[in-house]
Design a protein around this motif. Structure first.
Motif, PDB file in Angstrom:
ATOM      1  N   GLY A  78      37.446 -40.534 -51.698  1.00 44.03           N
ATOM      2  CA  GLY A  78      37.465 -40.268 -53.131  1.00 44.03           C
ATOM      3  C   GLY A  78      38.800 -39.786 -53.631  1.00 44.03           C
ATOM      4  O   GLY A  78      39.256 -40.188 -54.707  1.00 44.03           O
ATOM      5  N   ALA A  79      39.489 -38.951 -52.838  1.00 46.59           N
ATOM      6  CA  ALA A  79      40.782 -38.414 -53.266  1.00 46.59           C
ATOM      7  C   ALA A  79      41.826 -39.511 -53.360  1.00 46.59           C
ATOM      8  O   ALA A  79      42.742 -39.452 -54.192  1.00 46.59           O
ATOM      9  N   THR A  82      42.358 -41.256 -56.754  1.00 47.34           N
ATOM     10  CA  THR A  82      42.894 -40.479 -57.876  1.00 47.34           C
ATOM     11  C   THR A  82      44.394 -40.689 -58.061  1.00 47.34           C
ATOM     12  O   THR A  82      44.974 -40.184 -59.020  1.00 47.34           O
ATOM     13  N   ASP A  83      45.025 -41.429 -57.141  1.00 42.07           N
ATOM     14  CA  ASP A  83      46.478 -41.629 -57.156  1.00 42.07           C
ATOM     15  C   ASP A  83      46.777 -43.118 -57.100  1.00 42.07           C
ATOM     16  O   ASP A  83      46.420 -43.787 -56.110  1.00 42.07           O
ATOM     17  N   SER A 161      45.877 -45.175 -68.386  1.00 38.83           N
ATOM     18  CA  SER A 161      44.948 -45.952 -67.564  1.00 38.83           C
ATOM     19  C   SER A 161      45.580 -47.207 -66.963  1.00 38.83           C
ATOM     20  O   SER A 161      44.874 -48.063 -66.424  1.00 38.83           O
ATOM     21  N   ARG A 193      42.983 -47.775 -64.176  1.00 36.72           N
ATOM     22  CA  ARG A 193      41.979 -46.748 -63.958  1.00 36.72           C
ATOM     23  C   ARG A 193      40.731 -47.092 -64.774  1.00 36.72           C
ATOM     24  O   ARG A 193      40.777 -47.249 -65.981  1.00 36.72           O
ATOM     25  N   GLY A 197      37.070 -43.247 -63.492  1.00 38.65           N
ATOM     26  CA  GLY A 197      38.229 -42.431 -63.140  1.00 38.65           C
ATOM     27  C   GLY A 197      38.990 -42.901 -61.914  1.00 38.65           C
ATOM     28  O   GLY A 197      40.023 -42.325 -61.557  1.00 38.65           O
ATOM     29  N   ARG A 198      38.528 -43.965 -61.261  1.00 42.41           N
ATOM     30  CA  ARG A 198      39.189 -44.447 -60.047  1.00 42.41           C
ATOM     31  C   ARG A 198      40.303 -45.438 -60.396  1.00 42.41           C
ATOM     32  O   ARG A 198      40.124 -46.321 -61.233  1.00 42.41           O
ATOM     33  N   TRP A 199      41.436 -45.271 -59.716  1.00 42.35           N
ATOM     34  CA  TRP A 199      42.512 -46.254 -59.816  1.00 42.35           C
ATOM     35  C   TRP A 199      42.217 -47.396 -58.850  1.00 42.35           C
ATOM     36  O   TRP A 199      41.838 -47.165 -57.702  1.00 42.35           O
TER      37      TRP A 199
END
Length: 208
Positions: A78-79, A82-83, A161, A193, A197-199
């Motif tokens: 998941g982390a 976010t990038d 986004s 994105r 919220g996911r890229w």
């Protein structure tokens, strides 16, 4: 024959003998290549080459020296999503590696974890065909990649986004497990994105 003539004749014989002895002792230096180990010469005019490091063969179960290791299967972290740079790097590691033992376009299937459906569909249209995949299997072709790097293109438009990321890797090509060529693989991708919220990696914007 006069006494003077006899002395001159004897002097000539001695001089000729001396010169002949000097020519027998002369040796020729071998040309010295720049940047190489020195080459030594013996009294008999023979040359001794510098030792060559032995080549250690690899076993059938060991990848040849210099081949990047196989990439791990994609992980849903998941982390990571976010990038945009981290997700693009993870995408490239899967996209770059191919293997004749996988199903056709197996790299695109793995990379799809980090990409939009539209991007995967577009990449598949440029992927292997049944004919090229058969050739890949016949020649036992594969690729391994390392030196994966990603950076946001500062000259491209950026929104909260959407960003444009240039990603690259060094791709080593193998035939039957043996490397024969390493080439750079470079691509610029739009990274978006979604509503969750996911890229995710989106469409390519270059020919790489």
């Amino acid at each position: 024959m006069t006494r003077l003539s006899t002395q001159l004749l004897l002097a000539g014989v001695v001089l000729t003998t001396a010169l002949g002895g000097c020519s027998d002792q002369k040796t020729t230096e071998a040309p010295q290549p720049q940047g190489s180990a020195p080459i030594s010469s013996t009294a008999q005019g023979q040359f001794t080459l510098p030792p060559v490091a032995p080549i250690t063969p690899t076993s059938a179960n060991t990848e040849p020296t210099g081949v990047p290791p196989a990439v791990a299967p994609p992980q849903v972290d998941g982390a990571l999503f976010t990038d945009p740079l981290r997700v693009t790097t993870a995408w490239m590691r899967q996209f770059c590696q191919t293997d004749f033992m996988e199903p056709i376009n197996g790299n695109l299937t793995r990379a799809a974890t980090y990409a939009t459906l539209e991007a995967t569909a577009a990449d598949t249209t440029h992927g292997d065909t049944a004919q090229s995949y058969q050739q890949m299997q016949n020649q036992k072709l594969a690729t391994r990649c390392d030196q994966v790097e990603a950076s946001i293109n500062p000259e491209a438009p950026t929104t909260p986004s959407m960003v444009y990321v240039q990603v690259s890797a060094a791709r080593t090509q193998l035939a039957d497990g043996r490397p024969f060529q390493t080439l750079p693989l470079v691509s610029t991708r739009r990274v978006v994105r979604g509503g969750d919220g996911r890229w995710l990696v989106d469409a390519a914007v270059d020919a790489g």
